[in-house]
Design a protein around this motif. Structure first.
Motif, short mmCIF file in Angstrom:
data_model
loop_
_atom_site.label_atom_id
_atom_site.label_comp_id
_atom_site.label_asym_id
_atom_site.label_seq_id
_atom_site.Cartn_x
_atom_site.Cartn_y
_atom_site.Cartn_z
N SER A 68 0.45 -1.52 -0.25
CA SER A 68 -0.17 -0.39 -0.04
C SER A 68 0.46 1.34 -0.09
N ILE A 69 1.78 1.60 -1.25
CA ILE A 69 2.21 2.42 -1.16
C ILE A 69 1.94 3.13 -2.05
N PRO A 70 1.64 4.56 -1.84
CA PRO A 70 1.30 5.58 -2.83
C PRO A 70 2.02 5.93 -3.88
N THR A 71 1.24 5.80 -5.44
CA THR A 71 1.79 5.25 -6.26
C THR A 71 3.43 6.75 -6.91
N GLY A 72 4.24 6.26 -7.44
CA GLY A 72 5.10 6.93 -7.72
C GLY A 72 6.54 6.31 -7.84
N VAL A 73 8.15 7.36 -8.07
CA VAL A 73 9.17 6.75 -8.32
C VAL A 73 9.85 6.77 -6.43
N TYR A 74 10.48 5.91 -6.27
CA TYR A 74 11.03 5.98 -4.46
C TYR A 74 12.47 4.88 -5.09
N VAL A 75 12.95 5.74 -3.81
CA VAL A 75 14.34 4.99 -3.62
C VAL A 75 14.47 4.35 -3.32
N LEU A 76 15.36 2.75 -2.13
CA LEU A 76 15.07 1.82 -1.78
C LEU A 76 15.72 2.46 -0.48
N LYS A 77 15.33 2.16 0.60
CA LYS A 77 16.28 2.20 1.77
C LYS A 77 16.30 1.14 2.82
N VAL A 78 17.88 0.43 3.42
CA VAL A 78 17.92 -0.85 3.34
C VAL A 78 18.77 -0.29 4.64
N SER A 79 18.38 -1.10 5.87
CA SER A 79 19.09 -1.35 7.25
C SER A 79 19.53 -2.31 7.65
N TYR A 80 21.17 -2.61 7.59
CA TYR A 80 21.06 -4.30 8.03
C TYR A 80 22.18 -4.26 8.67
N ASN A 81 22.55 -4.55 9.87
CA ASN A 81 23.21 -5.15 11.25
C ASN A 81 23.87 -3.65 11.30
N THR A 82 23.08 -2.27 11.25
CA THR A 82 23.95 -0.97 11.54
C THR A 82 24.09 -0.42 10.17
N ASP A 83 24.04 -0.69 8.94
CA ASP A 83 25.08 -0.86 7.84
C ASP A 83 23.64 -0.16 6.87
N SER A 84 23.78 0.65 6.13
CA SER A 84 22.75 1.26 5.14
C SER A 84 23.23 0.79 3.58
N LEU A 85 22.43 0.01 2.71
CA LEU A 85 22.59 0.21 1.43
C LEU A 85 23.81 1.13 0.38
N SER A 86 24.79 0.65 -0.15
CA SER A 86 25.62 1.33 -0.48
C SER A 86 24.94 2.03 -1.94
N GLN A 87 24.13 1.06 -2.56
CA GLN A 87 24.19 1.71 -3.99
C GLN A 87 22.39 2.62 -3.64
N THR A 88 21.82 2.60 -5.00
CA THR A 88 20.78 3.38 -4.74
C THR A 88 19.84 2.81 -6.03
N ILE A 89 18.71 2.12 -5.40
CA ILE A 89 18.28 1.41 -6.71
C ILE A 89 17.17 1.77 -6.11
N LEU A 90 16.01 2.24 -7.63
CA LEU A 90 15.11 2.98 -7.25
C LEU A 90 13.94 1.77 -7.87
N ALA A 91 13.02 2.55 -7.32
CA ALA A 91 11.60 1.74 -7.33
C ALA A 91 10.32 2.27 -7.74
N LYS A 92 9.59 1.92 -8.93
CA LYS A 92 8.56 2.68 -9.39
C LYS A 92 7.37 1.26 -8.70
N VAL A 93 6.46 2.79 -7.95
CA VAL A 93 4.66 2.42 -8.13
C VAL A 93 3.99 2.56 -9.14
N VAL A 94 3.14 1.18 -9.25
CA VAL A 94 1.99 1.79 -9.85
C VAL A 94 0.88 1.22 -9.65
N THR A 95 -0.53 1.74 -10.33
CA THR A 95 -1.42 1.76 -9.24
C THR A 95 -1.98 -0.03 -9.26
#
Length: 243
Positions: A68-95
């Motif tokens: 249930s994410i509003p439609t649009g293009v997003y940057v995925l955020k990830v936190s694992y073992n107190t570290d953050s994702l090193s690459q930028t991954i785009l996700a496009k949410v459509v209806t």
């Protein structure tokens, strides 16, 4: 008294529009690194829209699904073992769609300058959404008939025709059987909106979800670009230019 009534009506309309907006999901599977099949278990995964976060946690297999994410293009955020994702991954949410990001390697190899990489979104060549046709903002921008919304929709879907009264119809049904939505708000007909303001159009010619009611004429759903979409697109272009 009249001012109070108008204010209440306006607030009701805004709440209704927000409640009836267009939403989709994001899913994928998170692994620790590309060399091993070790899943990144119980990592926090989320996307941001203004002051709101939409997130989930990976399971024992590293799988996640954000609903249930509003439609649009997003940057995925990830936190694992107190570290953050090193690459930028785009996700496009459509209806009513599910954006499947597939495999994501948390500890991905980056360049020597420690700058992040950008994984650009690319529309899939094959769609598994039967009875559904999507027109993306990129398709609209590149279309020769983008200034005429009805012509744009017709050029992307052979099931839609125009009747003698100028109304759109699907597979011979009556024009008034076709339901139109703009950002979740039901309209009597397709509205004229500048093509640069349209984030995407979804057309259901069959297999119509029950939430759109009882109709035999199909559904056209239009999503406009929000402030957050424009701001995010500018930030993505800026990051890519600096890479």
């Amino acid at each position: 008294m009249k001012t109070t009534i108008k204010l209440i009506a306006a607030l009701f309309f805004v709440n209704f529009a927000m409640g009836q907006g267009s939403f989709g999901d994001i899913q994928g599977q998170l692994f620790e690194n590309p060399e091993k099949e070790t899943p990144a278990m119980f990592a926090k995964v989320w996307v941001e829209r203004g002051g709101s976060n939409y997130g989930a946690m990976t399971d024992e297999s590293g799988r996640f699904k954000i609903n249930s994410i509003p439609t649009g293009v997003y940057v995925l955020k990830v936190s694992y073992n107190t570290d953050s994702l090193s690459q930028t991954i785009l996700a496009k949410v459509v209806t009513d769609g599910i954006e499947n990001l597939g495999r994501i390697n948390f500890y991905e190899v980056v360049n020597e300058l420690d700058e992040f990489t950008v994984t650009e979104y690319v529309d899939p060549l094959i769609s598994f959404d039967f009875g559904q046709n999507r027109i993306s903002a990129i398709d609209i921008e590149q279309s020769a008939v983008k200034m005429d919304l009805k012509a744009l929709i017709l050029s992307n879907n052979s099931d839609i025709k125009i009747d003698a009264d100028g109304q759109m119809m699907i597979r011979g049904s009556r024009g008034n059987d076709l339901i139109h939505y703009i950002d979740g708000v039901k309209m009597n007909e397709v509205q004229s909106i500048p093509s640069s303001a349209i984030g995407g159009v979804t057309v259901y010619s069959s297999a119509i979800p029950a939430k759109y009611g009882d109709t035999t004429g199909g559904v056209i759903i239009m999503e406009t670009k929000s402030y957050y979409d424009l701001w995010r697109a500018a930030k993505i272009k800026e990051s890519a230019a600096n890479f």
